[in-house]
Every structure is written in C-alpha cells, then in structure tokens.
Write a protein that holds these residues in place. Sequence first.
Motif, PDB file in Angstrom:
ATOM      1  N   LEU A  63      15.564  -7.970 -23.764  1.00 34.39           N
ATOM      2  CA  LEU A  63      14.905  -6.862 -24.454  1.00 34.39           C
ATOM      3  C   LEU A  63      15.775  -5.606 -24.453  1.00 34.39           C
ATOM      4  O   LEU A  63      15.288  -4.523 -24.791  1.00 34.39           O
ATOM      5  CB  LEU A  63      13.555  -6.568 -23.794  1.00 34.39           C
ATOM      6  N   SER A 108       8.188   0.688 -24.834  1.00 36.24           N
ATOM      7  CA  SER A 108       7.393  -0.523 -24.588  1.00 36.24           C
ATOM      8  C   SER A 108       8.215  -1.657 -24.009  1.00 36.24           C
ATOM      9  O   SER A 108       7.652  -2.603 -23.445  1.00 36.24           O
ATOM     10  CB  SER A 108       6.744  -0.995 -25.890  1.00 36.24           C
ATOM     11  N   HIS A 112       6.912  -4.637 -21.546  1.00 37.83           N
ATOM     12  CA  HIS A 112       6.950  -6.005 -22.053  1.00 37.83           C
ATOM     13  C   HIS A 112       7.816  -6.908 -21.178  1.00 37.83           C
ATOM     14  O   HIS A 112       7.542  -8.107 -21.065  1.00 37.83           O
ATOM     15  CB  HIS A 112       7.470  -6.012 -23.491  1.00 37.83           C
ATOM     16  N   SER A 113       8.861  -6.357 -20.559  1.00 40.49           N
ATOM     17  CA  SER A 113       9.708  -7.187 -19.703  1.00 40.49           C
ATOM     18  C   SER A 113       8.906  -7.747 -18.532  1.00 40.49           C
ATOM     19  O   SER A 113       9.076  -8.909 -18.145  1.00 40.49           O
ATOM     20  CB  SER A 113      10.903  -6.380 -19.185  1.00 40.49           C
ATOM     21  N   LEU A 115       5.446  -7.937 -18.452  1.00 45.70           N
ATOM     22  CA  LEU A 115       4.368  -8.751 -19.023  1.00 45.70           C
ATOM     23  C   LEU A 115       4.847 -10.147 -19.387  1.00 45.70           C
ATOM     24  O   LEU A 115       4.218 -11.152 -19.042  1.00 45.70           O
ATOM     25  CB  LEU A 115       3.813  -8.036 -20.259  1.00 45.70           C
ATOM     26  N   LEU A 116       5.983 -10.234 -20.076  1.00 48.88           N
ATOM     27  CA  LEU A 116       6.469 -11.521 -20.555  1.00 48.88           C
ATOM     28  C   LEU A 116       7.082 -12.344 -19.432  1.00 48.88           C
ATOM     29  O   LEU A 116       7.043 -13.578 -19.474  1.00 48.88           O
ATOM     30  CB  LEU A 116       7.473 -11.297 -21.683  1.00 48.88           C
ATOM     31  N   GLY A 169      -1.957  -5.874 -22.100  1.00 51.27           N
ATOM     32  CA  GLY A 169      -1.198  -5.848 -23.335  1.00 51.27           C
ATOM     33  C   GLY A 169      -1.354  -7.068 -24.210  1.00 51.27           C
ATOM     34  O   GLY A 169      -1.114  -6.990 -25.416  1.00 51.27           O
ATOM     35  N   TYR A 173      -2.294  -7.420 -29.250  1.00 46.66           N
ATOM     36  CA  TYR A 173      -1.153  -8.094 -29.857  1.00 46.66           C
ATOM     37  C   TYR A 173      -0.647  -7.289 -31.034  1.00 46.66           C
ATOM     38  O   TYR A 173      -1.408  -6.778 -31.824  1.00 46.66           O
ATOM     39  CB  TYR A 173      -1.575  -9.488 -30.319  1.00 46.66           C
ATOM     40  N   LEU A 177       5.204  -6.684 -30.034  1.00 40.29           N
ATOM     41  CA  LEU A 177       5.077  -7.636 -28.938  1.00 40.29           C
ATOM     42  C   LEU A 177       5.505  -9.022 -29.388  1.00 40.29           C
ATOM     43  O   LEU A 177       6.172  -9.753 -28.646  1.00 40.29           O
ATOM     44  CB  LEU A 177       3.641  -7.657 -28.420  1.00 40.29           C
ATOM     45  N   ASP A 180       9.199  -9.167 -29.264  1.00 40.90           N
ATOM     46  CA  ASP A 180       9.711  -9.272 -27.901  1.00 40.90           C
ATOM     47  C   ASP A 180       9.474 -10.663 -27.323  1.00 40.90           C
ATOM     48  O   ASP A 180      10.290 -11.164 -26.529  1.00 40.90           O
ATOM     49  CB  ASP A 180       9.054  -8.212 -27.018  1.00 40.90           C
ATOM     50  N   ILE A 181       8.373 -11.296 -27.674  1.00 41.51           N
ATOM     51  CA  ILE A 181       8.113 -12.661 -27.231  1.00 41.51           C
ATOM     52  C   ILE A 181       9.179 -13.601 -27.783  1.00 41.51           C
ATOM     53  O   ILE A 181       9.722 -14.455 -27.069  1.00 41.51           O
ATOM     54  CB  ILE A 181       6.712 -13.121 -27.659  1.00 41.51           C
TER      55      ILE A 181
END
Length: 296
Positions: A63, A108, A112-113, A115-116, A169, A173, A177, A180-181
């Motif tokens: 990311l 973000s 996100h790093s 979260l994912l 998060g 959606y 995001l 990033d996924i």
Amino acid sequence: MRRYGRLLVSLVLLGLVAITIEPRDVGTVLQRLPAWSLVAALALSVPQVVLSALRWRYTAHRLGLPLEAQESVIAYYRATLVNQVMPGGVLGDVERAWRVRHPQARTSAAAHSVLLERLSGQLALLLTIVALVAMAPPFALPDTGLSGRWGCSLAVGLLLMLAALRLPGIRDYSALLRSDICASLLRWPAPVIQLGLSAAVVATYFATLALLDAGIASQALTLEKLALHACLLLSMVLPVSIAGWGVREGVAAALWPLAGFPASEGVALSIAYGVAILVGSLPGLIPAPGEPPRNA
C-alpha cells in the motif's frame, strides 16, 4: 459503560463456567501441565508474532507505506499485549495504524494495512477450520454424512465471515478499500505470500494448542481433537469478549463432553492457552530503541 461490555461478558461467562464445571477439577488438570509443554508453547509465540508482523509489513509495503522489519515486530508485540488486556480488543491495532502512517501516503492506507493484514489471517484460519471440521467433526451430528459435515463446516465458515465483517471498515466498503484489497491481497504475487505467511501463523496456533493439550490430556492427539482446537480458535474470533476469555472456556466446557472428553480438560486447555498468549505478548512492554520508557 459500553467500552467495558466485553469485560463484563468475559466475567459473566467465566462465572457460568465456574458454576458448571468444578473449579477444583480444572485445577487438578492444570497441575498435570509439565513445564516443557508451557515453555514450548511460549517459545512458539515468537515465530507467531514475527510472522504476523512480517505479514503486516508486506501488506503495508503493497500500500506504499515504508515499514522496517524490526519496527513491525516491536509494534506487533505491543499491539498484541494491548489487545489482550484492554477493553475493546482493537486499541493495539489502532496504535499500529498510527505508527505506520506516512506523510507521503494516503491517510487511509495506514488503517487499511492493519485491517487487511487481519483479514488475511482470518481467511487462512477460515479455510483451516472448515477443512478440519469437514474431515473430522469433533462430535456426532444428526444425519451425519458427507453433506452433513460440509453443512457444519459451512456454518462455521459463516460465523467466521460474520466475525470478519465486524472488523472496522469492512462494512463501509468503498472503491478505495477495494483497490487496496486488490493491491495487498489479490494482485500477484500477493496471494501466494499472504497465504503462505497466514498459513504459517495459523500453524503456530494449532501447534501451541497441541503442545499444551499433550501435557494436559489423558488421550493422544487425534484429528478430532484438532477439530476441537479449531472450535476454540473460532470462538476467539468472535468479537464479544476480551481476548476470547469466557467464550473460549464456555465453548470448551460445552464441546469436550460432546466429543467424549472431560470438560475439565477442555477448560484447562483454554485457560492454559489464554495464559500462554498473554505471557507471550509481554515483550510488548519493552520500549522500542530510542523510545523513553512509559511512566506507570
């Protein structure tokens, strides 16, 4: 009051387990736990945290966030400890997101790093648990057959997916995001690296439980026992208590007798596992190099 809801759930469930299962029986089983079993379980916490930290580092790099390996390990130890002892169960992850932020990256991306990275681990755990429950259901089910086994596995999978949806998060959606996924989980070679790291982390979970069970249980480790261990891990994913305390012990007290094992052994294993995780996260108290110790 809401922030302490998980603490209340843990205390209530532990109280119910103490009423249902004779605490002295659990204590007797815990006394059988040899030192080698506990030491080996604690030793496994090191590769578990290091591999998890490397998974987070890889996700962050995908990311566009620079993160050194040493920094990721230190931050992951601290986050693990905070999540173990603080109500809410995500404060450590919030600190990780704060630490990895970068002025030249999107705001973000840091969140996100984390979260994912968590999602990658949840998916690997989901696949492992579904496979184990399908191959060896830990207790008899009505009309048990191949379809019944996979139906049970599907229910387990749905529970894990619901737990994953509770991660911050996911419900909000967005196109960002999704992007990033794709970057961190789906675009080559991310799937192979993420799956490999997450599978290794999941292996440490089961190895820790197997080592503790070998020192506690009066029966040899079987595939059915591994499926029971999978149910314990599943219970810890559900975001309703602090670090799985109470829920994990309640699941053990309910499932072990159904599988033909003493409930006291299941509860003792759950307690030993919880203690091993907590003690294994204590390096999170050590300040990072160049960081002044925090005042009590």
